[in-house]
Design a protein around this motif. Structure first.
Motif, mmCIF file in Angstrom:
data_model
loop_
_atom_site.group_PDB
_atom_site.id
_atom_site.type_symbol
_atom_site.label_atom_id
_atom_site.label_comp_id
_atom_site.label_asym_id
_atom_site.label_seq_id
_atom_site.Cartn_x
_atom_site.Cartn_y
_atom_site.Cartn_z
ATOM 1 N N LEU A 25 6.600 12.463 -4.139
ATOM 2 C CA LEU A 25 7.232 11.233 -3.647
ATOM 3 C C LEU A 25 7.960 11.475 -2.330
ATOM 4 N N ALA A 26 8.646 12.612 -2.239
ATOM 5 C CA ALA A 26 9.346 12.932 -0.998
ATOM 6 C C ALA A 26 8.360 13.114 0.152
ATOM 7 N N GLU A 27 7.241 13.796 -0.117
ATOM 8 C CA GLU A 27 6.236 14.006 0.926
ATOM 9 C C GLU A 27 5.607 12.681 1.347
ATOM 10 N N ARG A 28 5.283 11.836 0.366
ATOM 11 C CA ARG A 28 4.693 10.546 0.679
ATOM 12 C C ARG A 28 5.602 9.711 1.578
ATOM 13 N N ASP A 29 6.902 9.678 1.244
ATOM 14 C CA ASP A 29 7.830 8.857 2.015
ATOM 15 C C ASP A 29 8.050 9.421 3.416
ATOM 16 N N THR A 30 7.984 10.745 3.563
ATOM 17 C CA THR A 30 8.086 11.355 4.892
ATOM 18 C C THR A 30 6.895 10.953 5.758
ATOM 19 N N ILE A 31 5.704 10.973 5.164
ATOM 20 C CA ILE A 31 4.502 10.572 5.896
ATOM 21 C C ILE A 31 4.585 9.104 6.306
ATOM 22 N N LEU A 32 5.022 8.259 5.375
ATOM 23 C CA LEU A 32 5.147 6.836 5.684
ATOM 24 C C LEU A 32 6.151 6.588 6.806
ATOM 25 N N ALA A 33 7.305 7.269 6.721
ATOM 26 C CA ALA A 33 8.332 7.090 7.744
ATOM 27 C C ALA A 33 7.817 7.531 9.109
ATOM 28 N N THR A 34 7.096 8.634 9.148
ATOM 29 C CA THR A 34 6.567 9.136 10.419
ATOM 30 C C THR A 34 5.529 8.185 10.992
ATOM 31 N N LEU A 35 4.618 7.699 10.132
ATOM 32 C CA LEU A 35 3.607 6.756 10.601
ATOM 33 C C LEU A 35 4.249 5.482 11.152
ATOM 34 N N THR A 36 5.290 5.026 10.486
ATOM 35 C CA THR A 36 5.978 3.822 10.951
ATOM 36 C C THR A 36 6.631 4.062 12.309
ATOM 37 N N ASN A 37 7.247 5.228 12.468
ATOM 38 C CA ASN A 37 7.938 5.547 13.717
ATOM 39 C C ASN A 37 6.989 5.637 14.907
ATOM 40 N N VAL A 38 5.728 6.012 14.649
ATOM 41 C CA VAL A 38 4.769 6.158 15.753
ATOM 42 C C VAL A 38 3.799 4.974 15.801
ATOM 43 N N GLY A 39 4.170 3.886 15.145
ATOM 44 C CA GLY A 39 3.354 2.682 15.219
ATOM 45 C C GLY A 39 2.006 2.796 14.560
ATOM 46 N N GLY A 40 1.876 3.668 13.549
ATOM 47 C CA GLY A 40 0.624 3.808 12.829
ATOM 48 C C GLY A 40 -0.377 4.747 13.471
ATOM 49 N N HIS A 71 0.808 -1.222 0.000
ATOM 50 C CA HIS A 71 0.000 0.000 0.000
ATOM 51 C C HIS A 71 0.838 1.267 0.000
ATOM 52 N N THR A 72 2.119 1.152 -0.262
ATOM 53 C CA THR A 72 2.992 2.314 -0.152
ATOM 54 C C THR A 72 3.321 2.933 -1.495
ATOM 55 N N THR A 73 2.500 2.693 -2.499
ATOM 56 C CA THR A 73 2.710 3.293 -3.807
ATOM 57 C C THR A 73 1.410 3.908 -4.280
ATOM 58 N N THR A 95 3.469 15.184 14.817
ATOM 59 C CA THR A 95 4.896 15.166 14.492
ATOM 60 C C THR A 95 5.173 15.889 13.184
ATOM 61 N N LEU A 96 4.286 15.706 12.204
ATOM 62 C CA LEU A 96 4.464 16.323 10.887
ATOM 63 C C LEU A 96 4.064 17.801 10.879
ATOM 64 N N GLY A 97 3.394 18.254 11.942
ATOM 65 C CA GLY A 97 2.981 19.649 12.000
ATOM 66 C C GLY A 97 1.837 19.978 11.070
ATOM 67 N N LYS A 103 -4.164 13.408 2.660
ATOM 68 C CA LYS A 103 -2.942 12.977 1.957
ATOM 69 C C LYS A 103 -2.812 11.458 1.943
ATOM 70 N N LEU A 104 -3.254 10.793 3.008
ATOM 71 C CA LEU A 104 -3.233 9.333 3.009
ATOM 72 C C LEU A 104 -4.102 8.787 1.884
ATOM 73 N N LYS A 105 -5.246 9.399 1.686
ATOM 74 C CA LYS A 105 -6.124 8.974 0.598
ATOM 75 C C LYS A 105 -5.519 9.310 -0.757
ATOM 76 N N TYR A 106 -4.906 10.478 -0.856
ATOM 77 C CA TYR A 106 -4.310 10.933 -2.115
ATOM 78 C C TYR A 106 -3.172 10.014 -2.556
ATOM 79 N N TYR A 107 -2.339 9.579 -1.579
ATOM 80 C CA TYR A 107 -1.199 8.733 -1.908
ATOM 81 C C TYR A 107 -1.536 7.240 -1.855
ATOM 82 N N GLY A 108 -2.774 6.910 -1.535
ATOM 83 C CA GLY A 108 -3.156 5.502 -1.518
ATOM 84 C C GLY A 108 -2.573 4.724 -0.372
ATOM 85 N N ILE A 109 -2.281 5.382 0.751
ATOM 86 C CA ILE A 109 -1.722 4.703 1.923
ATOM 87 C C ILE A 109 -2.900 4.258 2.785
ATOM 88 N N THR A 110 -3.188 2.967 2.712
ATOM 89 C CA THR A 110 -4.363 2.473 3.420
ATOM 90 C C THR A 110 -4.022 1.586 4.594
#
Length: 596
Positions: free
Chosen positions: A553-568, A541-543, A576-578, A587-594
């Motif tokens: 792409l940079a924004e998407r990967d920053t969001i993914l990294a932050t979500l992973t660091n805080v356990g979802g 789901h990370t594409t 954290t992202l401000g 943005k989760l919907k826009y990038y397809g991160i489900t």
């Protein structure tokens, strides 16, 4: 896993598993249990320790250059901590090791944890490098969580280094120490440092984007042809937009990414879904030692003035690979319906080239990434070419001394990883084989003159490349349906349209076996009925299901990294992202991160 009681439970569970592999590993994390089973299935011996060594590794790569400042900082920050820091490439081979403790370094030397050695999971079992490639996420393997007995004194934490633009796993950052000194904070530290290396890869990409754009502008100014530039982004001039439909553009882009790795190809033909054939003139764009993209001059071969340049091949590339001396078969049009089942121009080109080689009785070298379907493609084409013929797949000379009588196909599997003795024996035995057997060999990549397998090149006549799954995105839904039938024979399991889009959008760095694994996990979650997107593993789901810009792409990967660091936790991630929670959800919907 820092708790001594938990480590003792895992040690006991490991002992039980090694004695009886069919038992349930209660109390063991799913990631560790799955790795143990993979290790045993791969034939790894828990009491025998052997680590493959590779002499042909390039230690000065884009990954090592981008990792260097992060390794410098990490080494300085951990100067008083008894650890060793290692960087592995995309094949789990260590390319750099830095010791913050000479004592730990000396102990790691005893298990060959050094540059040049490969720590793939199917070679040494569960470990902090190879298991990262299998799991697709950061892992900590402490003490008896290792499959092999020789590694149980250690604790290893590895995190994937991802290229933010492509999503491909470029390597692994690992921190190793003695098991009794492991601390959970190391897990967070390694993940953060691996993310920093990924950010440096992103910054390095900016040079590539600039070079690609400059090459496109130059080509567009000098020709009246349709021009398409493909790299981390895609650029088309007006003539290309007029010549190519959206579906045609997708086929050309997919084929261009395949051509990026083929330095020897200067012109090519591509068959479009509507029946037209395009002629491509290919110019590769280089930044340092890396290919940042290709610029294509595109024309329709139906025009007479285009026909004189439909074929041709320049000399061998600068690497001087022996396989560049083998001619490449060009795509040939056939009427057989079974030859047009794929929507990938690169796959169809490989299929038709294999057919032509078999028609001409030319021995074949088939190259391509592990898991890309090289052997399956060879055997499928041969079954159409010679119904009832024998197919013999070997990786040792003892297996070719007594071939079945009659005609057939003899495949030397993965000659680039055979040991030198096996290669010499096979090369000596080949001249005595029956003439009725067609010879083919598979390899991951070109064979250099210094490689042991170079002795087999005299027996081969043509080189054909099979594209990886990420260059066959349009084929993924059909392939997934076929794999689902294999995984659940007799059942009527289906894949929902949303799940199909998720599968087609993912890059599949481990190719078809990874797709098979993802579907297997989905079947465990939903054994009956239509597989939904949420049934697929989190990494699928990370594409995004659209072409993203570099900034997106940079924004998407920053969001993914932050979500992973805080356990979802999305509330904590938004803080954290401000950004507002509503903005994060959008943005989760826009990038397809489900799912994570």
């Amino acid at each position: 896993m820092d708790d001594s009681g938990e480590r003792l439970r895992i040690a006991a569970a490991r002992a039980d598993f090694l004695e009886r592999p069919d038992i349930k590993t209660a109390g063991v994390p799913d990631l560790v249990s799955a790795s143990w089973r993979r290790s045993r299935s791969a034939g790894v011996q828990a009491d025998t320790y052997t680590v493959p060594f590779h002499q042909d590794i390039d230690f000065d790569t884009r990954l090592s250059r981008c990792a260097s400042p992060v390794l410098d900082r990490l080494t300085a920050d951990m100067s008083d901590v008894p650890v060793s820091i290692a960087l592995a490439d995309a094949k789990a081979r260590i390319i750099e090791r830095r010791d913050c403790s000479t004592a730990v370094g000396r102990v790691l030397d005893r298990v060959d944890f050094n540059p040049g050695f490969s720590f793939e999971e199917d070679g040494v079992g569960t470990n902090g490098i190879g298991t990262v490639f299998e799991a697709g996420l950061a892992v900590s393997v402490v003490g008896s969580a290792h499959f092999n007995e020789a590694l149980t004194p250690f604790a290893c934490t590895g995190a994937p280094v991802l290229d933010p633009l492509t999503g491909r796993l470029e390597g692994v950052l690992d921190v190793s120490l003695l098991a009794e000194t492991w601390n959970p904070l190391i897990h967070v530290l390694v993940k953060t440092a691996a993310g920093d290396i990924g950010s440096n890869l992103m910054l390095d990409r900016s040079r590539a984007l600039q070079a690609l754009f400059e090459a496109y502008v130059k080509a567009d100014a000098r020709t009246h042809h349709a021009v398409v530039a493909v790299g981390d982004t895609v650029i088309l001039n007006q003539r290309a937009q007029h010549l190519l439909s959206p579906e045609d553009q997708f086929v050309v882009q997919e084929h261009a990414r395949f051509l990026m790795a083929r330095a020897s190809v200067r012109t090519d033909l591509v068959n479009l879904p509507g029946g037209r054939t395009l002629h491509l003139r290919v110019a590769r764009v280089e930044v340092g030692d890396d290919t940042s993209g290709v610029v294509l001059l595109v024309s329709d071969v139906r025009h007479p003035h285009n026909r004189r340049s439909q074929s041709g091949r320049q000399g061998p590339d600068a690497l001087g690979s022996l396989t560049d001396d083998l001619p490449e078969h060009r795509a040939v049009a056939f009427e057989e319906p079974w030859m047009s089942t794929s929507k990938s121009a690169a796959w169809n080109r490989a299929l038709r080239s294999i057919w032509t080689a078999m028609q001409e009785a030319n021995p074949i070298l088939l190259t391509g990434e592990a898991g890309s379907g090289r052997l399956r493609l060879l055997t499928d084409v041969f079954s159409e070419h010679s119904p009832g013929g024998h197919v013999v797949v070997v990786d040792h000379v003892d297996e070719v001394t007594t071939l079945p009588e009659g005609s057939g196909l003899l495949v030397l599997r993965d000659i680039d990883v055979m040991d030198s003795g096996a290669v010499r024996d096979l090369a000596a035995a080949l001249p005595s084989l029956a003439d009725s057997y067609l010879l083919a060999a598979t390899a991951v990549g070109p064979i250099a003159s210094s490689h042991a397998a170079s002795g087999l090149m005299d027996h081969l006549r043509c080189s054909i490349t099979v594209p990886p799954l990420r260059h066959r995105a349009a084929d993924v839904p059909r392939l997934a349906a076929d794999l689902l039938t294999e995984l659940a024979p007799g059942r009527r399991d289906r894949i929902s349209p949303h799940a199909q889009r998720v599968l087609a959008a993912y890059s599949w760095p481990k190719n078809v076996p990874q797709l098979r694994s993802a579907l297997g996990k989905a079947l465990l979650r939903r054994p009956v009925g239509e597989i939904q997107a949420e049934d697929l593993p989190g990494y699928c789901h990370t594409t995004s299901q659209r072409q993203l810009t570099a900034l997106e792409l940079a924004e998407r990967d920053t969001i993914l990294a932050t979500l992973t660091n805080v356990g979802g936790n999305r509330v904590q991630a938004a803080s954290t992202l401000g950004m507002a929670r509503s903005s994060l959800y959008r943005k989760l919907k826009y990038y397809g991160i489900t799912e994570l």
